[in-house]
Design a protein around this motif. Structure first.
Motif, mmCIF file in Angstrom:
data_model
loop_
_atom_site.group_PDB
_atom_site.id
_atom_site.type_symbol
_atom_site.label_atom_id
_atom_site.label_comp_id
_atom_site.label_asym_id
_atom_site.label_seq_id
_atom_site.Cartn_x
_atom_site.Cartn_y
_atom_site.Cartn_z
ATOM 1 N N THR A 99 3.039 5.971 -3.039
ATOM 2 C CA THR A 99 4.180 6.686 -3.626
ATOM 3 C C THR A 99 4.109 6.654 -5.147
ATOM 4 O O THR A 99 4.334 7.673 -5.816
ATOM 5 C CB THR A 99 5.495 6.050 -3.143
ATOM 6 O OG1 THR A 99 5.573 6.169 -1.721
ATOM 7 C CG2 THR A 99 6.697 6.740 -3.783
ATOM 8 N N ARG A 143 0.817 -1.219 0.000
ATOM 9 C CA ARG A 143 0.000 0.000 0.000
ATOM 10 C C ARG A 143 0.851 1.269 0.000
ATOM 11 O O ARG A 143 0.605 2.189 -0.784
ATOM 12 C CB ARG A 143 -0.932 0.012 1.209
ATOM 13 C CG ARG A 143 -1.842 1.243 1.273
ATOM 14 C CD ARG A 143 -2.827 1.137 2.429
ATOM 15 N NE ARG A 143 -3.769 2.248 2.421
ATOM 16 C CZ ARG A 143 -3.584 3.408 3.050
ATOM 17 N NH1 ARG A 143 -2.464 3.594 3.765
ATOM 18 N NH2 ARG A 143 -4.484 4.368 2.994
ATOM 19 N N GLU A 144 1.842 1.346 0.891
ATOM 20 C CA GLU A 144 2.647 2.557 0.968
ATOM 21 C C GLU A 144 3.403 2.819 -0.330
ATOM 22 O O GLU A 144 3.505 3.961 -0.785
ATOM 23 C CB GLU A 144 3.618 2.482 2.151
ATOM 24 C CG GLU A 144 2.947 2.529 3.514
ATOM 25 C CD GLU A 144 2.107 3.778 3.704
ATOM 26 O OE1 GLU A 144 2.585 4.878 3.349
ATOM 27 O OE2 GLU A 144 0.967 3.658 4.198
ATOM 28 N N ALA A 179 -3.657 9.740 0.790
ATOM 29 C CA ALA A 179 -3.162 8.437 0.318
ATOM 30 C C ALA A 179 -3.359 8.221 -1.170
ATOM 31 O O ALA A 179 -3.413 7.073 -1.628
ATOM 32 C CB ALA A 179 -3.838 7.312 1.105
ATOM 33 N N ARG A 209 -0.457 11.116 4.377
ATOM 34 C CA ARG A 209 0.049 11.916 3.262
ATOM 35 C C ARG A 209 -1.115 12.473 2.450
ATOM 36 O O ARG A 209 -1.964 11.708 1.988
ATOM 37 C CB ARG A 209 0.936 11.064 2.352
ATOM 38 C CG ARG A 209 2.308 10.768 2.909
ATOM 39 C CD ARG A 209 3.164 10.049 1.878
ATOM 40 N NE ARG A 209 2.960 8.616 1.877
ATOM 41 C CZ ARG A 209 3.486 7.783 0.980
ATOM 42 N NH1 ARG A 209 4.219 8.267 -0.009
ATOM 43 N NH2 ARG A 209 3.262 6.483 1.049
#
Length: 258
Positions: free
Chosen positions: A61, A56-57, A91, A79
């Protein structure tokens, strides 16, 4: 004036490759002037926009083109970013809600194109001149909570441009341009809900807003950078100003005592 909104029941769980136009057309009788509000998640599922939750992270990005603000909290970092679709939100729109176990969903690559394809298919199958809005849930600056907004649109006027007219008192309207696509998306969420398994709603009575498929889509709702007064968060703006001031002082050389 009045209009009605009805949730569309009976749609199956959507898998990659699903023919959404056929499924929706078979689930509800449609007439000229109807507007379908479709939760973007089922479009993402049909288009295969699914990644593993463990990624997910990295997915956030990868979908980010510009960081607007970030804040640390007990569970990690939030974010707020501008994503590939031009949408500013948390996100990058990567979301685990209503996604298959162990996965997260990305937004459609081009929500306006997805809405146009869906509207084209439904018009062909039903003969009804309908509009389509793809909706997603977003927060708002300065206000708690979330609401559904239009992230894709086809065959619908996304603005009701009243500029050049007058109000009820005869005063000129110079800036009044309601974003009716967002208003419709938010209203439709009241009948779709987050846990009822109703990803589509049909709005009736707003025929005046339905038009050709080449109308500007929801991308036109995004405010251009040159008119955006809040392109970065407060802390980010402060730090940027501090760095600029420091760099300017360094370029002028060391201070000399008088």
């Amino acid at each position: 004036m009045k209009f009605s909104i009805e949730g569309v029941d009976g749609l199956p769980e959507i898998a990659q490759g699903a023919d959404l136009a056929a499924l929706i057309s078979g689930a509800v009788e449609l007439d000229d002037g109807d507007i379908l509000v479709v939760t973007s998640k089922i479009v993402s599922k049909a288009e295969g926009r699914v990644v593993q939750a463990a990624d997910r992270e990295q997915a956030i990005t990868d979908e980010t083109v510009r960081l607007v603000a970030s804040r640390e909290f007990d569970g990690g970092v939030t974010r707020i970013v501008e994503n590939r679709q031009g949408i500013i939100g948390a996100a990058a729109g990567v979301d685990a809600s209503n996604a298959p176990d162990g996965t997260v969903l990305l937004l459609p690559v081009d929500p306006d194109a997805s809405a146009r394809a869906l509207a084209t298919g439904i018009r062909a199958l039903t003969g009804a001149n309908v509009g389509v809005i793809l909706s997603d849930t977003l927060g708002r600056p300065w206000r708690e909570g979330q609401t559904d907004l239009a992230i894709g649109a086809a065959g619908v006027h996304v603005f009701d441009d009243l500029r050049g007219g007058t109000d009820a008192s005869g005063k000129p309207l110079s800036v009044t341009m309601p974003c009716v696509a967002d208003e419709i998306a938010g209203a439709a969420e009241l009948v779709k809900g987050k846990s009822a398994g109703v990803p589509v709603a049909v709005v009736r009575g707003l025929d005046r807003l339905v038009g050709d498929l080449d109308l500007p889509g929801a991308r036109s709702i995004q405010r251009p950078a040159e008119r955006d007064l809040f392109r970065v968060g407060a802390d980010e703006a402060y730090n940027e100003g501090y760095r600029d001031g420091f760099d300017e002082s360094q370029s002028e050389g060391p201070l000399v005592a008088g």
